[in-house]
Design a protein around this motif. Structure first.
Motif, mmCIF file in Angstrom:
data_model
loop_
_atom_site.group_PDB
_atom_site.id
_atom_site.type_symbol
_atom_site.label_atom_id
_atom_site.label_comp_id
_atom_site.label_asym_id
_atom_site.label_seq_id
_atom_site.Cartn_x
_atom_site.Cartn_y
_atom_site.Cartn_z
ATOM 1 N N ASN A 86 3.399 4.621 -13.128
ATOM 2 C CA ASN A 86 3.622 5.284 -15.244
ATOM 3 C C ASN A 86 3.667 4.112 -15.981
ATOM 4 N N GLU A 87 3.615 2.274 -15.039
ATOM 5 C CA GLU A 87 3.443 1.810 -16.124
ATOM 6 C C GLU A 87 2.883 0.879 -15.203
ATOM 7 N N PRO A 88 1.999 -0.003 -15.063
ATOM 8 C CA PRO A 88 0.755 -0.841 -14.163
ATOM 9 C C PRO A 88 1.771 -1.958 -13.718
ATOM 10 N N GLY A 89 1.775 -1.933 -12.971
ATOM 11 C CA GLY A 89 2.303 -3.002 -12.045
ATOM 12 C C GLY A 89 4.184 -3.191 -11.596
ATOM 13 N N LYS A 90 4.355 -2.417 -12.654
ATOM 14 C CA LYS A 90 5.934 -2.144 -12.690
ATOM 15 C C LYS A 90 6.563 -0.748 -12.275
ATOM 16 N N SER A 91 6.277 0.461 -12.573
ATOM 17 C CA SER A 91 6.381 1.677 -11.578
ATOM 18 C C SER A 91 5.802 2.884 -12.249
ATOM 19 N N ILE A 92 5.743 3.476 -10.374
ATOM 20 C CA ILE A 92 4.733 5.078 -10.560
ATOM 21 C C ILE A 92 5.636 5.601 -10.494
ATOM 22 N N VAL A 93 5.143 6.856 -10.690
ATOM 23 C CA VAL A 93 4.991 8.523 -10.759
ATOM 24 C C VAL A 93 4.283 9.034 -8.922
ATOM 25 N N ILE A 129 14.630 6.091 -9.561
ATOM 26 C CA ILE A 129 14.758 6.351 -11.723
ATOM 27 C C ILE A 129 14.907 7.339 -10.931
ATOM 28 N N GLY A 130 14.706 8.534 -10.521
ATOM 29 C CA GLY A 130 15.017 9.553 -11.421
ATOM 30 C C GLY A 130 14.037 10.686 -10.566
ATOM 31 N N LEU A 142 10.164 9.386 -10.617
ATOM 32 C CA LEU A 142 9.998 8.010 -10.925
ATOM 33 C C LEU A 142 10.308 6.748 -10.145
ATOM 34 N N PHE A 143 9.329 6.009 -10.042
ATOM 35 C CA PHE A 143 9.588 4.799 -9.102
ATOM 36 C C PHE A 143 9.497 3.441 -9.339
ATOM 37 N N GLU A 144 10.430 2.220 -9.214
ATOM 38 C CA GLU A 144 10.381 1.030 -9.786
ATOM 39 C C GLU A 144 9.609 0.446 -8.506
ATOM 40 N N VAL A 145 8.611 -0.136 -8.709
ATOM 41 C CA VAL A 145 7.698 -0.961 -7.468
ATOM 42 C C VAL A 145 8.292 -1.868 -7.128
ATOM 43 N N PHE A 146 9.016 -3.447 -7.280
ATOM 44 C CA PHE A 146 9.555 -4.292 -7.276
ATOM 45 C C PHE A 146 10.772 -4.773 -7.411
ATOM 46 N N PRO A 147 11.965 -3.823 -6.360
ATOM 47 C CA PRO A 147 11.729 -3.969 -5.345
ATOM 48 C C PRO A 147 11.543 -1.983 -5.043
ATOM 49 N N PHE A 176 0.944 -1.122 -0.038
ATOM 50 C CA PHE A 176 0.198 0.287 -0.266
ATOM 51 C C PHE A 176 0.782 1.039 -0.280
ATOM 52 N N LEU A 177 1.206 1.642 -0.995
ATOM 53 C CA LEU A 177 1.972 3.118 -1.269
ATOM 54 C C LEU A 177 1.166 3.951 -1.105
ATOM 55 N N CYS A 178 1.417 5.518 -0.006
ATOM 56 C CA CYS A 178 0.734 6.306 0.227
ATOM 57 C C CYS A 178 2.221 7.642 0.346
ATOM 58 N N ILE A 179 1.528 9.098 -0.074
ATOM 59 C CA ILE A 179 2.112 9.965 -0.262
ATOM 60 C C ILE A 179 1.880 10.129 1.745
ATOM 61 N N VAL A 180 2.669 10.939 2.387
ATOM 62 C CA VAL A 180 2.145 10.688 3.823
ATOM 63 C C VAL A 180 2.990 12.802 4.158
ATOM 64 N N GLY A 181 2.468 13.778 4.089
ATOM 65 C CA GLY A 181 2.755 15.013 5.063
ATOM 66 C C GLY A 181 3.804 15.779 3.800
ATOM 67 N N LYS A 182 2.913 15.051 2.542
ATOM 68 C CA LYS A 182 3.539 16.053 1.284
ATOM 69 C C LYS A 182 5.164 16.342 1.040
#
Length: 216
Positions: free
Chosen positions: A156-163, A199-200, A190-195, A117-123
């Motif tokens: 960003n890419e479902p199941g692989k990376s988030i923005v 990224i940048g 940009l982040f990879e998810v697993f793990p 469960f990924l979330c942004i906390v406190g901005k």
């Protein structure tokens, strides 16, 4: 009459599959037809209240801005309280995203293979919780820059990376020219998810936004 109702629902669903344009309330009409069948008898088996918006992710119910989680079915077919999320200094969860796609690797650093469960906390923090237990697995400090307020989290890419996206804030009372950051309108990371892996990160300037508007 019952036969006509079934046919109408079937026909409406088929029209959606074929891409035939329908009214904005067509899906509600389908749901109403199914729920208000005179042969059904409904009873109140469970209710819960939340001072914040109620969200649903992956069959789970989140209350109090994602901090209380219910799911499954317990005694009397009632949802069960699974866990309470704890954030540093009880800071607000801005937005959240479920990452429950199982990777090919069986064991990853920081339990990276676990449904998350990924979330942004406190901005300014990106936090990763165990989706099944609510325990904190990882936390990433996004930026020390005061003008960055991170509020948007999406695939960003479902199941692989988030923005992770921010909005540009200049403190009240400070003119844009004095802030030194007047040309920046947003920051994206940009982040990879697993793990979970950084990224940048890049800044979006006002000049880019103006150029895009001119092209459109």
């Amino acid at each position: 009459m019952e036969r006509e109702k079934c046919q109408n629902v079937f026909q409406q669903i088929r029209r959606r599959e074929y891409g035939i344009k329908q009214g904005p309330r067509s899906k509600f009409e389908i749901l109403k037809t199914l729920l208000l069948n005179e042969n059904y008898v409904y009873k109140d088996v469970w209710r819960v209240y939340s001072s914040k918006h109620i969200k649903t992710e992956g069959g789970r119910i989140f209350l109090e801005n994602y901090k209380e989680c219910y799911g499954g079915y317990g005694k009397g077919n009632k949802p069960v309280h699974l866990y309470s999320l704890r954030t540093p200094q009880d800071q607000k969860i801005e937005t959240a995203l479920e990452a429950a796609i199982q990777p090919e690797t069986l064991s990853l650093p920081h339990h990276g293979e676990r449904p998350s469960f990924l979330c942004i906390v406190g901005k300014s923090w990106l936090m990763r919780y165990d989706l099944l237990t609510g325990s904190l697995l990882e936390e990433v400090y996004l930026s020390p820059k005061s003008y960055c307020s991170f509020k948007d989290l999406s695939w960003n890419e479902p199941g692989k990376s988030i923005v992770v996206k921010s909005t540009h804030n200049v403190a009240g009372g400070i003119r844009p020219a004095e802030s030194g950051q007047s040309n920046i309108v947003g920051v994206s990371a940009l982040f990879e998810v697993f793990p979970l892996k950084f990224i940048g990160m890049f800044e979006i300037t006002r000049s880019v936004s103006i150029w895009i508007d001119w092209i459109l």
